[in-house]
Design a protein around this motif. Structure first.
Motif, PDB file in Angstrom:
ATOM      1  N   GLN A 492      27.335  49.793  45.068  1.00 28.33           N
ATOM      2  CA  GLN A 492      27.086  48.394  44.725  1.00 28.33           C
ATOM      3  C   GLN A 492      28.391  47.686  44.366  1.00 28.33           C
ATOM      4  N   TRP A 493      29.238  48.373  43.593  1.00 26.07           N
ATOM      5  CA  TRP A 493      30.527  47.776  43.242  1.00 26.07           C
ATOM      6  C   TRP A 493      31.418  47.612  44.479  1.00 26.07           C
ATOM      7  N   ALA A 494      31.384  48.593  45.359  1.00 27.39           N
ATOM      8  CA  ALA A 494      32.179  48.499  46.593  1.00 27.39           C
ATOM      9  C   ALA A 494      31.745  47.295  47.424  1.00 27.39           C
ATOM     10  N   ARG A 495      30.432  47.077  47.476  1.00 30.90           N
ATOM     11  CA  ARG A 495      29.910  45.931  48.230  1.00 30.90           C
ATOM     12  C   ARG A 495      30.361  44.612  47.602  1.00 30.90           C
ATOM     13  N   LEU A 496      30.347  44.547  46.286  1.00 25.13           N
ATOM     14  CA  LEU A 496      30.798  43.333  45.593  1.00 25.13           C
ATOM     15  C   LEU A 496      32.292  43.100  45.794  1.00 25.13           C
ATOM     16  N   LEU A 497      33.063  44.167  45.764  1.00 26.18           N
ATOM     17  CA  LEU A 497      34.511  44.039  45.992  1.00 26.18           C
ATOM     18  C   LEU A 497      34.790  43.494  47.391  1.00 26.18           C
ATOM     19  N   LEU A 498      34.100  44.042  48.383  1.00 26.39           N
ATOM     20  CA  LEU A 498      34.308  43.581  49.759  1.00 26.39           C
ATOM     21  C   LEU A 498      33.907  42.125  49.907  1.00 26.39           C
ATOM     22  N   LEU A 499      32.774  41.749  49.339  1.00 27.29           N
ATOM     23  CA  LEU A 499      32.310  40.366  49.435  1.00 27.29           C
ATOM     24  C   LEU A 499      33.308  39.412  48.784  1.00 27.29           C
ATOM     25  N   ALA A 500      33.825  39.785  47.620  1.00 28.73           N
ATOM     26  CA  ALA A 500      34.803  38.931  46.929  1.00 28.73           C
ATOM     27  C   ALA A 500      36.080  38.795  47.746  1.00 28.73           C
ATOM     28  N   ALA A 501      36.515  39.886  48.367  1.00 27.90           N
ATOM     29  CA  ALA A 501      37.752  39.855  49.148  1.00 27.90           C
ATOM     30  C   ALA A 501      37.598  39.029  50.412  1.00 27.90           C
ATOM     31  N   VAL A 502      36.424  39.098  51.047  1.00 27.65           N
ATOM     32  CA  VAL A 502      36.188  38.361  52.291  1.00 27.65           C
ATOM     33  C   VAL A 502      36.117  36.861  52.033  1.00 27.65           C
ATOM     34  N   LYS A 503      35.433  36.466  50.978  1.00 29.15           N
ATOM     35  CA  LYS A 503      35.151  35.055  50.738  1.00 29.15           C
ATOM     36  C   LYS A 503      36.277  34.310  50.024  1.00 29.15           C
ATOM     37  N   ASP A 504      37.197  35.023  49.418  1.00 23.91           N
ATOM     38  CA  ASP A 504      38.194  34.366  48.561  1.00 23.91           C
ATOM     39  C   ASP A 504      39.601  34.623  49.078  1.00 23.91           C
ATOM     40  N   PRO A 505      40.187  33.698  49.867  1.00 22.60           N
ATOM     41  CA  PRO A 505      41.535  33.912  50.396  1.00 22.60           C
ATOM     42  C   PRO A 505      42.607  33.962  49.313  1.00 22.60           C
ATOM     43  N   GLU A 506      42.351  33.351  48.166  1.00 26.12           N
ATOM     44  CA  GLU A 506      43.342  33.344  47.073  1.00 26.12           C
ATOM     45  C   GLU A 506      43.245  34.584  46.193  1.00 26.12           C
ATOM     46  N   GLN A 507      42.233  35.417  46.424  1.00 26.81           N
ATOM     47  CA  GLN A 507      42.019  36.670  45.710  1.00 26.81           C
ATOM     48  C   GLN A 507      41.671  36.492  44.232  1.00 26.81           C
ATOM     49  N   LYS A 508      41.380  35.283  43.801  1.00 29.07           N
ATOM     50  CA  LYS A 508      41.018  35.072  42.401  1.00 29.07           C
ATOM     51  C   LYS A 508      39.711  35.771  42.070  1.00 29.07           C
ATOM     52  N   SER A 509      38.716  35.585  42.932  1.00 23.38           N
ATOM     53  CA  SER A 509      37.422  36.223  42.710  1.00 23.38           C
ATOM     54  C   SER A 509      37.548  37.738  42.788  1.00 23.38           C
ATOM     55  N   LEU A 510      38.367  38.232  43.694  1.00 19.93           N
ATOM     56  CA  LEU A 510      38.577  39.677  43.818  1.00 19.93           C
ATOM     57  C   LEU A 510      39.205  40.238  42.551  1.00 19.93           C
ATOM     58  N   ASN A 511      40.219  39.570  42.045  1.00 20.85           N
ATOM     59  CA  ASN A 511      40.885  40.045  40.829  1.00 20.85           C
ATOM     60  C   ASN A 511      39.924  40.048  39.637  1.00 20.85           C
ATOM     61  N   GLU A 512      39.070  39.031  39.571  1.00 26.36           N
ATOM     62  CA  GLU A 512      38.098  38.979  38.474  1.00 26.36           C
ATOM     63  C   GLU A 512      37.082  40.115  38.590  1.00 26.36           C
ATOM     64  N   THR A 513      36.673  40.447  39.805  1.00 23.14           N
ATOM     65  CA  THR A 513      35.744  41.553  40.002  1.00 23.14           C
ATOM     66  C   THR A 513      36.383  42.874  39.594  1.00 23.14           C
ATOM     67  N   ILE A 514      37.647  43.041  39.952  1.00 30.51           N
ATOM     68  CA  ILE A 514      38.362  44.261  39.573  1.00 30.51           C
ATOM     69  C   ILE A 514      38.478  44.363  38.046  1.00 30.51           C
ATOM     70  N   GLN A 515      38.762  43.251  37.384  1.00 35.29           N
ATOM     71  CA  GLN A 515      38.844  43.254  35.926  1.00 35.29           C
ATOM     72  C   GLN A 515      37.511  43.621  35.298  1.00 35.29           C
ATOM     73  N   THR A 516      36.420  43.120  35.889  1.00 30.92           N
ATOM     74  CA  THR A 516      35.086  43.466  35.384  1.00 30.92           C
ATOM     75  C   THR A 516      34.830  44.963  35.516  1.00 30.92           C
ATOM     76  N   ILE A 517      35.211  45.525  36.674  1.00 26.48           N
ATOM     77  CA  ILE A 517      35.017  46.963  36.896  1.00 26.48           C
ATOM     78  C   ILE A 517      35.825  47.780  35.894  1.00 26.48           C
ATOM     79  N   GLU A 518      37.050  47.352  35.633  1.00 24.68           N
ATOM     80  CA  GLU A 518      37.912  48.102  34.716  1.00 24.68           C
ATOM     81  C   GLU A 518      37.349  48.152  33.303  1.00 24.68           C
ATOM     82  N   THR A 519      36.565  47.155  32.933  1.00 22.72           N
ATOM     83  CA  THR A 519      35.957  47.184  31.597  1.00 22.72           C
ATOM     84  C   THR A 519      34.848  48.229  31.507  1.00 22.72           C
ATOM     85  N   HIS A 520      34.354  48.696  32.669  1.00 26.25           N
ATOM     86  CA  HIS A 520      33.293  49.698  32.675  1.00 26.25           C
ATOM     87  C   HIS A 520      33.824  51.111  32.887  1.00 26.25           C
ATOM     88  N   LEU A 521      35.095  51.228  33.180  1.00 21.29           N
ATOM     89  CA  LEU A 521      35.663  52.563  33.439  1.00 21.29           C
ATOM     90  C   LEU A 521      35.988  53.286  32.124  1.00 21.29           C
TER      91      LEU A 521
END
Length: 521
Positions: A492-521
């Motif tokens: 599920q997280w992998a799917r969210l990461l891919l979706l964020a990377a595809v839709k966001d050329p500036e990578q802001k959404s991707l970076n925020e998703t990664i930060q969210t994941i890191e809080t769960h690690l």
């Protein structure tokens, strides 16, 4: 005091309930919106009506279609002319004609389509916006929202692929839309009056009338249940034999080594890689795919209809067919490309086709096409490499079909025989092998996760800066996912990461998703 007020006769020209017929046309450049508008006005005037048209051009072809507006009223016997509006008023439009499906949606958003009054005539085909073409992978906007809105906002709807119908009859979409307008009953004019207007134009008359008649009949009769199945997904079929001995050998390998569910996609991928390089490259593709299928079998892929193998067939082919100088040159010199352009422009036998393209190669792309050892040596000579880059890194306007440029591009395309020793190929193979290894690791941990890791390849496309940005996003997504292998929700997280990377050329959404994941690690 003297009264200097100008005295005007304000007697009404007609009954207070009398109103014009209003038509809004939204069309992109080159789709004949202006021609359709002039036809409608001429039609009204030929029947003794008063017609008026205005237009407001869009900013660009796909950032805003031109809005044409027509109002018409029957001329009065007393000779008084009505005062007609110059722009459509939300909630007060009788007919909206859209040359593309998303433009129909924009008309609904503008309030031009209302359930108590408006007949909506729209082509169901799509002309993709630039923002839909930019994302890696599938960035096309869904049409479902427009489908739902049309069902509740229009009094009458006439929607089918008018562009395809027009092309099939050798005409353009404006003729199809004119035919649907005639069949809709929104205007009180006979069919022959529409034909007369087309004939007066004097250009492409027979083709335009064919398209008009086809659209008229399609509007009245509805779709043919046999011929019209555009909403169904075509299922590719794998032939049993091929005429070429070498090609047939590859086909039989595919049929014998892969499950039936994966064969259509694998066959499409095989054709792609062979066209890109040669038959030996096709063997390499099947070798890699057989290895991935073995991993799929071990992971219980038969219970998932061999989804991992099917996705591998698709994305492995995309990884093996990368954009380099040789491929770009090959695509631009293919006869099929020139024929397609000539067909789109409707070039006649007595006309000459010229295309001017903008090319801006960098020394990085040029050196990557050289043998790996020599390319590394060249890049290590910083001063000499910079001197070469200053001479190569320039924008050029290339007349593709001139003798000089065509021969140059053709020779570059033939250089593909040396591709497999080039620095670019060595780099691509190393990255490809690492990606597949990680995908198999994910498959071992979780079947769904392995499939998602194959799909990460969507992020890499193009060349030059586009390719570099795609690699950067791919690395972020892959490295983050590898840290999640032991989690049950990794897919599920992998799917969210891919979706964020595809839709966001500036990578802001991707970076925020990664930060969210890191809080769960």
């Amino acid at each position: 005091m003297r009264d200097d007020t100008v005295k005007l006769s304000l007697a009404p020209a007609g009954e207070a309930t009398e109103r014009p017929i209003s038509i809004a046309i939204v069309a992109m450049g080159g789709q004949g919106g202006g021609v359709l508008t002039s036809w409608i006005v001429e039609l009204a005037e030929s029947q003794g009506w008063i017609g008026q048209s205005t237009s407001v051009p869009g900013v660009a072809q796909r950032t805003g279609a031109t809005i044409y507006y027509v109002e018409m009223m029957k001329a009065r016997e007393n000779g008084r002319h009505p005062i007609l509006a110059q722009m459509p008023t939300p909630g007060d439009v009788d007919v909206v004609i859209a040359s593309e499906f998303m433009e129909a949606g924009r008309s609904i958003l503008r309030g031009l389509v209302t359930p108590d009054r408006t007949t909506l005539i729209a082509s169901s085909h799509r002309a993709l916006a630039v923002t839909e073409k930019m994302p890696p992978g599938m960035g096309v906007a869904t049409s479902s929202t427009v489908d739902e809105a049309v069902g509740v906002t229009a009094k009458q709807k006439i929607i089918f692929d008018m562009d395809e119908l027009a092309v099939r009859n050798g005409s353009v979409i404006s003729a199809s839309m004119f035919g649907s307008l005639a069949a809709s009953g929104a205007l009180p004019f006979e069919r022959e009056a529409y034909h007369d207007v087309i004939r007066k134009g004097g250009k492409g008359v027979e083709a335009s009338i064919r398209a008009f008649d086809a659209a008229y009949d399609r509007t009245l009769k509805g779709p043919d249940p046999v011929d019209e199945s555009s909403d169904d997904v075509a299922v590719a079929t794998v032939p049993s034999r091929l005429a070429s001995r070498k090609a047939d050998r590859l086909l039989q390998r595919l049929r014998n080594e892969l499950p039936e569910a994966a064969q259509p996609m694998a066959f499409a991928g095989l054709k792609k890689v062979v066209a890109f390089q040669d038959v030996a490259y096709g063997d390499e593709y099947l070798d890699l795919l057989a290895n991935l299928h073995a991993a799929d079998r071990q992971a219980g892929g038969d219970g998932h209809d061999w989804l991992f193998t099917s996705e591998a067939a698709k994305y492995l082919a995309n990884a093996m067919v990368y954009d380099d100088l040789m491929r770009v040159a090959d695509l631009k010199t293919r006869k099929a490309r020139k024929d397609r352009i000539a067909g789109e422009l409707k070039v006649k036998d007595n006309q000459i086709l010229k295309t001017t393209e903008f090319m801006h190669p960098r020394m990085e792309e040029v050196s990557s096409a050289l043998p790996a050892g020599f390319a590394r040596w060249l890049r290590s000579r910083k001063g000499f490499y910079a001197w070469l880059d200053r001479r190569v890194d320039k924008g050029r306007h290339v007349n593709t079909y001139s003798l000089h440029w065509f021969v140059a591009l053709y020779c570059v395309a033939r250089w593909k025989r040396m591709r497999r020793v080039s620095l670019r190929h060595v780099t691509e193979v190393a990255h490809r092998d690492e990606w597949l290894t990680n995908a198999k690791r994910g498959l071992t941990a979780n079947y769904e996760l392995g499939v998602e890791m194959l799909r990460f390849r969507r992020l890499i496309k193009g060349y030059s800066d586009t390719h570099v940005r795609g690699h950067a996003k791919f690395d972020k997504v892959m490295n983050t996912t590898l840290r999640l292998l032991d989690r049950d929700d990794a897919a599920q997280w992998a799917r969210l990461l891919l979706l964020a990377a595809v839709k966001d050329p500036e990578q802001k959404s991707l970076n925020e998703t990664i930060q969210t994941i890191e809080t769960h690690l």
